[in-house]
Write a protein that holds these residues in place. Structure first.
Motif, short mmCIF file in Angstrom:
data_model
loop_
_atom_site.label_atom_id
_atom_site.label_comp_id
_atom_site.label_asym_id
_atom_site.label_seq_id
_atom_site.Cartn_x
_atom_site.Cartn_y
_atom_site.Cartn_z
N VAL A 82 58.52 46.90 52.95
CA VAL A 82 59.33 47.38 51.83
C VAL A 82 60.82 47.20 52.16
CG1 VAL A 82 59.97 49.42 50.46
CG2 VAL A 82 57.57 49.01 51.05
N LYS A 83 61.16 47.52 53.39
CA LYS A 83 62.56 47.33 53.84
C LYS A 83 62.97 45.87 53.66
CE LYS A 83 63.30 46.71 58.18
NZ LYS A 83 63.25 46.91 59.63
N ARG A 84 62.07 44.96 54.00
CA ARG A 84 62.40 43.53 53.92
C ARG A 84 62.50 43.05 52.47
NH1 ARG A 84 62.32 42.17 59.20
NH2 ARG A 84 60.86 43.33 60.50
N ILE A 85 61.68 43.63 51.60
CA ILE A 85 61.82 43.26 50.17
C ILE A 85 63.20 43.71 49.67
CG2 ILE A 85 60.96 43.77 47.83
CD1 ILE A 85 58.12 43.69 49.02
N ASN A 86 63.63 44.90 50.11
CA ASN A 86 64.98 45.34 49.74
C ASN A 86 66.03 44.37 50.27
OD1 ASN A 86 64.09 47.59 48.38
ND2 ASN A 86 64.51 49.04 50.01
N ALA A 87 65.80 43.85 51.46
CA ALA A 87 66.77 42.91 52.04
C ALA A 87 66.85 41.63 51.19
CB ALA A 87 66.37 42.55 53.47
N VAL A 88 65.69 41.16 50.73
CA VAL A 88 65.71 39.95 49.89
C VAL A 88 66.37 40.25 48.55
CG1 VAL A 88 64.31 38.09 48.89
CG2 VAL A 88 63.62 39.09 51.06
N MET A 89 66.14 41.47 48.02
CA MET A 89 66.84 41.84 46.77
C MET A 89 68.35 41.80 46.99
SD MET A 89 65.07 44.88 44.67
CE MET A 89 63.88 45.81 45.59
N GLN A 90 68.76 42.37 48.12
CA GLN A 90 70.20 42.46 48.39
C GLN A 90 70.85 41.08 48.46
OE1 GLN A 90 71.93 45.35 48.61
NE2 GLN A 90 73.76 44.08 48.68
#
Ligand code: GLU
Length: 304
Positions: free
Chosen positions: A227-235
Protein backbone atom coordinates in the motif's frame (compact mmCIF):
# COMPACT_ATOMS: atom_id res chain seq x y z
CA UNK A 1 -8.17 20.51 13.09
CA UNK A 2 -11.43 22.14 12.03
CA UNK A 3 -11.69 20.63 8.56
CA UNK A 4 -15.28 21.82 8.15
CA UNK A 5 -14.30 25.46 8.54
CA UNK A 6 -11.26 24.98 6.31
CA UNK A 7 -13.39 23.47 3.52
CA UNK A 8 -15.74 26.45 3.71
CA UNK A 9 -12.83 28.86 3.41
CA UNK A 10 -11.39 26.91 0.49
CA UNK A 11 -14.75 26.88 -1.30
CA UNK A 12 -14.93 30.67 -1.07
CA UNK A 13 -11.36 31.09 -2.25
CA UNK A 14 -11.71 28.90 -5.32
CA UNK A 15 -15.10 30.22 -6.42
CA UNK A 16 -13.51 32.57 -9.01
CA UNK A 17 -12.12 29.48 -10.80
CA UNK A 18 -15.53 27.93 -11.42
CA UNK A 19 -15.45 28.70 -15.13
CA UNK A 20 -11.75 28.31 -15.74
CA UNK A 21 -10.62 25.42 -17.93
CA UNK A 22 -12.49 23.06 -20.25
CA UNK A 23 -14.12 19.74 -19.59
CA UNK A 24 -12.90 16.72 -21.57
CA UNK A 25 -14.91 16.34 -24.74
CA UNK A 26 -12.82 13.79 -26.63
CA UNK A 27 -15.05 11.22 -24.92
CA UNK A 28 -18.42 12.37 -26.31
CA UNK A 29 -20.47 11.30 -23.27
CA UNK A 30 -18.31 13.44 -20.96
CA UNK A 31 -19.09 16.57 -22.98
CA UNK A 32 -22.69 16.34 -21.72
CA UNK A 33 -21.76 16.78 -18.04
CA UNK A 34 -22.48 20.18 -16.45
CA UNK A 35 -18.91 21.56 -16.15
CA UNK A 36 -19.65 24.06 -13.38
CA UNK A 37 -19.68 21.56 -10.55
CA UNK A 38 -17.42 21.36 -7.53
CA UNK A 39 -17.41 19.00 -4.58
CA UNK A 40 -14.90 17.94 -1.94
CA UNK A 41 -15.18 15.20 0.65
CA UNK A 42 -12.74 14.17 3.38
CA UNK A 43 -13.12 10.81 5.14
CA UNK A 44 -10.85 10.52 8.16
CA UNK A 45 -9.27 7.34 9.46
CA UNK A 46 -11.55 7.59 12.48
CA UNK A 47 -14.62 7.61 10.29
CA UNK A 48 -15.55 11.27 10.23
CA UNK A 49 -16.91 12.62 6.91
CA UNK A 50 -16.49 16.32 6.16
CA UNK A 51 -17.77 17.61 2.84
CA UNK A 52 -18.71 20.65 0.79
CA UNK A 53 -20.54 21.17 -2.50
CA UNK A 54 -21.58 18.57 -5.10
CA UNK A 55 -20.57 15.49 -3.15
CA UNK A 56 -23.35 13.05 -4.01
CA UNK A 57 -23.55 13.49 -7.79
CA UNK A 58 -21.77 10.66 -9.58
CA UNK A 59 -19.15 11.28 -12.23
CA UNK A 60 -16.96 9.15 -14.43
CA UNK A 61 -13.82 8.43 -12.42
CA UNK A 62 -11.75 7.75 -15.58
CA UNK A 63 -8.04 7.42 -14.73
CA UNK A 64 -8.64 7.39 -10.99
CA UNK A 65 -9.70 3.80 -11.66
CA UNK A 66 -6.04 2.99 -12.36
CA UNK A 67 -5.36 2.99 -8.61
CA UNK A 68 -7.84 0.13 -8.25
CA UNK A 69 -6.48 -1.81 -11.23
CA UNK A 70 -2.93 -1.40 -9.89
CA UNK A 71 -4.07 -2.67 -6.49
CA UNK A 72 -5.59 -5.77 -8.04
CA UNK A 73 -2.69 -6.41 -10.39
CA UNK A 74 -0.06 -6.00 -7.67
CA UNK A 75 -1.99 -8.28 -5.36
CA UNK A 76 -2.29 -10.97 -8.05
CA UNK A 77 1.17 -10.69 -9.66
CA UNK A 78 3.43 -9.33 -6.91
CA UNK A 79 6.73 -7.79 -7.94
CA UNK A 80 6.76 -9.62 -11.29
CA UNK A 81 4.25 -7.02 -12.47
CA UNK A 82 7.10 -4.54 -12.85
CA UNK A 83 8.60 -6.57 -15.70
CA UNK A 84 5.72 -5.40 -17.86
CA UNK A 85 5.30 -1.82 -16.69
CA UNK A 86 7.72 0.71 -15.15
CA UNK A 87 7.34 3.00 -12.15
CA UNK A 88 8.96 6.18 -13.39
CA UNK A 89 7.13 9.46 -13.94
CA UNK A 90 6.42 9.82 -17.65
CA UNK A 91 6.88 13.56 -18.13
CA UNK A 92 4.70 13.05 -21.21
CA UNK A 93 1.01 13.25 -22.02
CA UNK A 94 -1.18 10.52 -20.50
CA UNK A 95 -1.82 9.04 -23.95
CA UNK A 96 1.65 9.44 -25.45
CA UNK A 97 2.35 7.00 -28.26
CA UNK A 98 5.80 8.29 -29.08
CA UNK A 99 7.12 7.55 -25.59
CA UNK A 100 5.79 4.01 -25.74
CA UNK A 101 7.62 3.47 -29.01
CA UNK A 102 10.87 4.85 -27.61
CA UNK A 103 10.45 2.55 -24.58
CA UNK A 104 9.82 -0.42 -26.89
CA UNK A 105 6.43 -1.31 -25.52
CA UNK A 106 7.15 -1.10 -21.77
CA UNK A 107 4.94 1.73 -20.43
CA UNK A 108 6.66 4.19 -18.09
CA UNK A 109 4.16 3.62 -15.28
CA UNK A 110 0.75 2.06 -14.54
CA UNK A 111 -1.05 5.41 -14.38
CA UNK A 112 -0.62 6.48 -17.99
CA UNK A 113 -2.98 4.93 -20.52
CA UNK A 114 -0.43 2.48 -21.93
CA UNK A 115 0.38 1.20 -18.43
CA UNK A 116 -3.25 0.79 -17.48
CA UNK A 117 -3.96 -1.05 -20.74
CA UNK A 118 -1.23 -3.54 -19.74
CA UNK A 119 -2.90 -3.87 -16.31
CA UNK A 120 -6.22 -4.59 -18.04
CA UNK A 121 -4.47 -7.36 -19.97
CA UNK A 122 -2.96 -8.76 -16.74
CA UNK A 123 -6.38 -8.81 -15.08
CA UNK A 124 -8.03 -10.52 -18.05
CA UNK A 125 -5.38 -13.24 -17.83
CA UNK A 126 -5.70 -13.72 -14.07
CA UNK A 127 -9.35 -13.12 -13.10
CA UNK A 128 -12.15 -15.64 -13.69
CA UNK A 129 -14.62 -12.99 -14.75
CA UNK A 130 -12.73 -9.70 -15.18
CA UNK A 131 -15.71 -7.34 -15.59
CA UNK A 132 -17.60 -8.79 -12.66
CA UNK A 133 -14.56 -9.26 -10.41
CA UNK A 134 -13.26 -5.73 -11.03
CA UNK A 135 -16.58 -4.15 -10.11
CA UNK A 136 -16.96 -6.30 -7.08
CA UNK A 137 -13.50 -5.27 -5.82
CA UNK A 138 -14.32 -1.58 -6.35
CA UNK A 139 -17.67 -2.01 -4.58
CA UNK A 140 -15.96 -3.77 -1.73
CA UNK A 141 -13.19 -1.18 -1.23
CA UNK A 142 -15.84 1.58 -1.24
CA UNK A 143 -18.25 -0.53 0.88
CA UNK A 144 -20.99 0.40 -1.57
CA UNK A 145 -22.82 -2.08 -3.74
CA UNK A 146 -24.53 0.63 -5.80
CA UNK A 147 -21.34 1.58 -7.67
CA UNK A 148 -21.41 0.53 -11.32
CA UNK A 149 -20.02 0.95 -14.83
CA UNK A 150 -21.48 3.61 -17.11
CA UNK A 151 -21.88 1.67 -20.33
CA UNK A 152 -22.78 4.77 -22.32
CA UNK A 153 -19.45 6.40 -21.41
CA UNK A 154 -17.51 3.21 -22.19
CA UNK A 155 -19.20 2.74 -25.57
CA UNK A 156 -18.77 6.37 -26.47
CA UNK A 157 -15.08 6.23 -25.57
CA UNK A 158 -14.54 3.08 -27.65
CA UNK A 159 -16.20 4.75 -30.65
CA UNK A 160 -13.62 7.55 -30.60
CA UNK A 161 -10.74 5.80 -28.83
CA UNK A 162 -8.29 5.96 -31.72
CA UNK A 163 -5.18 6.73 -29.67
CA UNK A 164 -5.87 4.07 -27.06
CA UNK A 165 -6.41 1.59 -29.89
CA UNK A 166 -3.07 2.65 -31.36
CA UNK A 167 -1.43 2.18 -27.94
CA UNK A 168 -2.93 -1.31 -27.61
CA UNK A 169 -1.71 -2.22 -31.09
CA UNK A 170 1.79 -1.04 -30.29
CA UNK A 171 1.82 -3.00 -27.01
CA UNK A 172 0.75 -6.08 -28.95
CA UNK A 173 3.48 -5.50 -31.53
CA UNK A 174 6.11 -5.40 -28.78
CA UNK A 175 4.71 -8.56 -27.17
CA UNK A 176 3.35 -6.82 -24.06
CA UNK A 177 -0.30 -7.77 -24.54
CA UNK A 178 -1.37 -11.40 -24.24
CA UNK A 179 -5.07 -11.09 -24.95
CA UNK A 180 -7.13 -9.96 -27.89
CA UNK A 181 -6.78 -6.20 -28.46
CA UNK A 182 -10.55 -5.59 -28.60
CA UNK A 183 -11.14 -7.51 -25.36
CA UNK A 184 -8.45 -5.52 -23.56
CA UNK A 185 -9.74 -2.16 -24.81
CA UNK A 186 -13.31 -3.06 -23.91
CA UNK A 187 -12.27 -3.92 -20.35
CA UNK A 188 -10.01 -0.85 -20.03
CA UNK A 189 -12.81 1.52 -21.13
CA UNK A 190 -15.24 -0.14 -18.74
CA UNK A 191 -12.82 0.37 -15.84
CA UNK A 192 -12.53 4.07 -16.75
CA UNK A 193 -16.32 4.40 -16.92
CA UNK A 194 -16.91 3.50 -13.25
CA UNK A 195 -19.17 6.14 -11.73
CA UNK A 196 -18.74 7.44 -8.20
CA UNK A 197 -19.52 10.53 -6.17
CA UNK A 198 -16.91 12.42 -4.13
CA UNK A 199 -18.33 10.82 -1.00
CA UNK A 200 -17.91 7.32 -2.46
CA UNK A 201 -14.45 8.04 -3.86
CA UNK A 202 -13.07 9.37 -0.60
CA UNK A 203 -14.32 6.22 1.15
CA UNK A 204 -12.75 4.05 -1.55
CA UNK A 205 -9.39 5.79 -1.03
CA UNK A 206 -9.43 5.43 2.76
CA UNK A 207 -7.61 2.04 2.75
CA UNK A 208 -4.66 3.78 1.05
CA UNK A 209 -4.54 6.33 3.90
CA UNK A 210 -4.99 3.88 6.75
CA UNK A 211 -2.24 1.29 6.87
CA UNK A 212 -3.15 0.26 10.42
CA UNK A 213 -6.05 -1.83 9.05
CA UNK A 214 -5.43 -4.85 6.81
CA UNK A 215 -6.02 -4.18 3.11
CA UNK A 216 -8.25 -7.07 2.10
CA UNK A 217 -11.30 -6.61 -0.12
CA UNK A 218 -13.16 -9.24 -2.05
CA UNK A 219 -10.17 -11.58 -2.09
CA UNK A 220 -7.67 -8.86 -3.05
CA UNK A 221 -5.07 -8.35 -0.33
CA UNK A 222 -2.08 -6.05 -0.14
CA UNK A 223 0.59 -5.83 2.52
CA UNK A 224 1.11 -2.55 4.31
CA UNK A 225 4.36 -2.21 2.36
CA UNK A 226 2.54 -2.67 -0.97
CA UNK A 227 0.00 0.00 0.00
CA UNK A 228 2.88 2.33 0.84
CA UNK A 229 4.37 1.66 -2.60
CA UNK A 230 1.08 2.35 -4.38
CA UNK A 231 1.05 5.71 -2.59
CA UNK A 232 4.58 6.30 -3.84
CA UNK A 233 3.53 5.65 -7.44
CA UNK A 234 0.55 7.99 -6.96
CA UNK A 235 2.89 10.66 -5.66
CA UNK A 236 5.33 10.43 -8.56
CA UNK A 237 3.02 9.48 -11.44
CA UNK A 238 -0.58 10.30 -10.49
CA UNK A 239 -0.94 13.53 -12.43
CA UNK A 240 0.63 12.71 -15.80
CA UNK A 241 3.05 15.43 -16.88
CA UNK A 242 1.72 17.69 -14.12
CA UNK A 243 3.04 15.33 -11.40
CA UNK A 244 5.91 17.61 -10.38
CA UNK A 245 3.65 20.66 -10.22
CA UNK A 246 1.05 18.72 -8.23
CA UNK A 247 3.72 17.45 -5.81
CA UNK A 248 5.07 20.96 -5.40
CA UNK A 249 1.69 22.54 -4.78
CA UNK A 250 -0.15 19.81 -2.88
CA UNK A 251 2.16 17.20 -1.37
CA UNK A 252 -0.32 14.32 -1.02
CA UNK A 253 -0.26 11.05 -3.00
CA UNK A 254 -3.16 11.30 -5.44
CA UNK A 255 -4.61 10.33 -8.78
CA UNK A 256 -6.63 12.40 -11.19
CA UNK A 257 -8.93 11.54 -14.08
CA UNK A 258 -10.23 13.43 -17.11
CA UNK A 259 -13.77 13.22 -15.70
CA UNK A 260 -12.55 15.93 -13.30
CA UNK A 261 -12.17 13.71 -10.24
CA UNK A 262 -9.18 13.43 -7.91
CA UNK A 263 -8.60 10.95 -5.09
CA UNK A 264 -5.78 11.67 -2.63
CA UNK A 265 -4.57 10.61 0.80
CA UNK A 266 -2.88 12.10 3.80
CA UNK A 267 -1.41 8.86 5.19
CA UNK A 268 -2.54 8.05 8.69
CA UNK A 269 -5.19 10.77 8.78
CA UNK A 270 -7.63 11.01 5.85
CA UNK A 271 -8.59 10.33 2.25
CA UNK A 272 -10.00 13.17 0.18
CA UNK A 273 -11.87 13.30 -3.11
CA UNK A 274 -12.64 16.32 -5.25
CA UNK A 275 -14.67 16.66 -8.40
CA UNK A 276 -14.92 19.52 -10.85
CA UNK A 277 -15.03 18.79 -14.60
CA UNK A 278 -13.11 21.77 -15.98
CA UNK A 279 -9.52 20.71 -16.66
CA UNK A 280 -6.21 22.47 -17.17
CA UNK A 281 -4.17 21.84 -20.32
CA UNK A 282 -2.55 18.72 -18.78
CA UNK A 283 -5.94 17.12 -18.11
CA UNK A 284 -6.25 17.81 -14.36
CA UNK A 285 -9.21 19.45 -12.61
CA UNK A 286 -8.56 23.18 -12.10
CA UNK A 287 -10.73 23.63 -9.01
CA UNK A 288 -9.79 20.23 -7.61
CA UNK A 289 -6.06 20.86 -7.76
CA UNK A 290 -6.44 24.32 -6.26
CA UNK A 291 -8.68 23.01 -3.47
CA UNK A 292 -6.07 20.39 -2.52
CA UNK A 293 -3.29 22.97 -2.66
CA UNK A 294 -5.25 25.17 -0.26
CA UNK A 295 -6.13 22.21 1.96
CA UNK A 296 -2.50 21.31 2.61
CA UNK A 297 -1.55 24.98 2.90
CA UNK A 298 -4.29 25.90 5.41
CA UNK A 299 -3.83 22.76 7.50
CA UNK A 300 -0.05 22.63 7.11
CA UNK A 301 -0.54 18.87 6.76
CA UNK A 302 1.22 17.11 3.90
CA UNK A 303 3.69 14.29 3.48
CA UNK A 304 6.56 16.78 3.24
N1 GLU B 1 -10.37 6.84 -20.42
C1 GLU B 1 -9.44 7.93 -20.54
C2 GLU B 1 -8.51 7.64 -21.68
O1 GLU B 1 -8.12 6.52 -21.82
C3 GLU B 1 -8.69 8.07 -19.24
C4 GLU B 1 -7.74 9.21 -19.27
C5 GLU B 1 -7.62 9.93 -17.98
O2 GLU B 1 -8.54 10.03 -17.19
O3 GLU B 1 -6.53 10.44 -17.79
O4 GLU B 1 -8.16 8.50 -22.45
Amino acid sequence: MDYKLILEEIAAEIEPLRQVGRQADYIPALAKVNPDRFGICITTTDGEVIEWGDVTERFSIQSVTKVFSLSMSLSLMGESLWKRVGKEPSGAAFNSLIQLELDRGIPRNPFINAGAIVLADVLISTLDNPEKDYLSFVRSIASDSTIGYDYEVATSERAKGYINAAIANMLKYYGNLDNDIEDVLHFYFLQCSVEMSCRQLSKAFLPFADRSTAFSFDGISLTSSQVKRINAVMQTCGFYNDAGEYSYLVGLPGKSGVGGGIGAVYPGRYAVATWSPRLNEKGNSVMGMKALELLTTHTNESIF
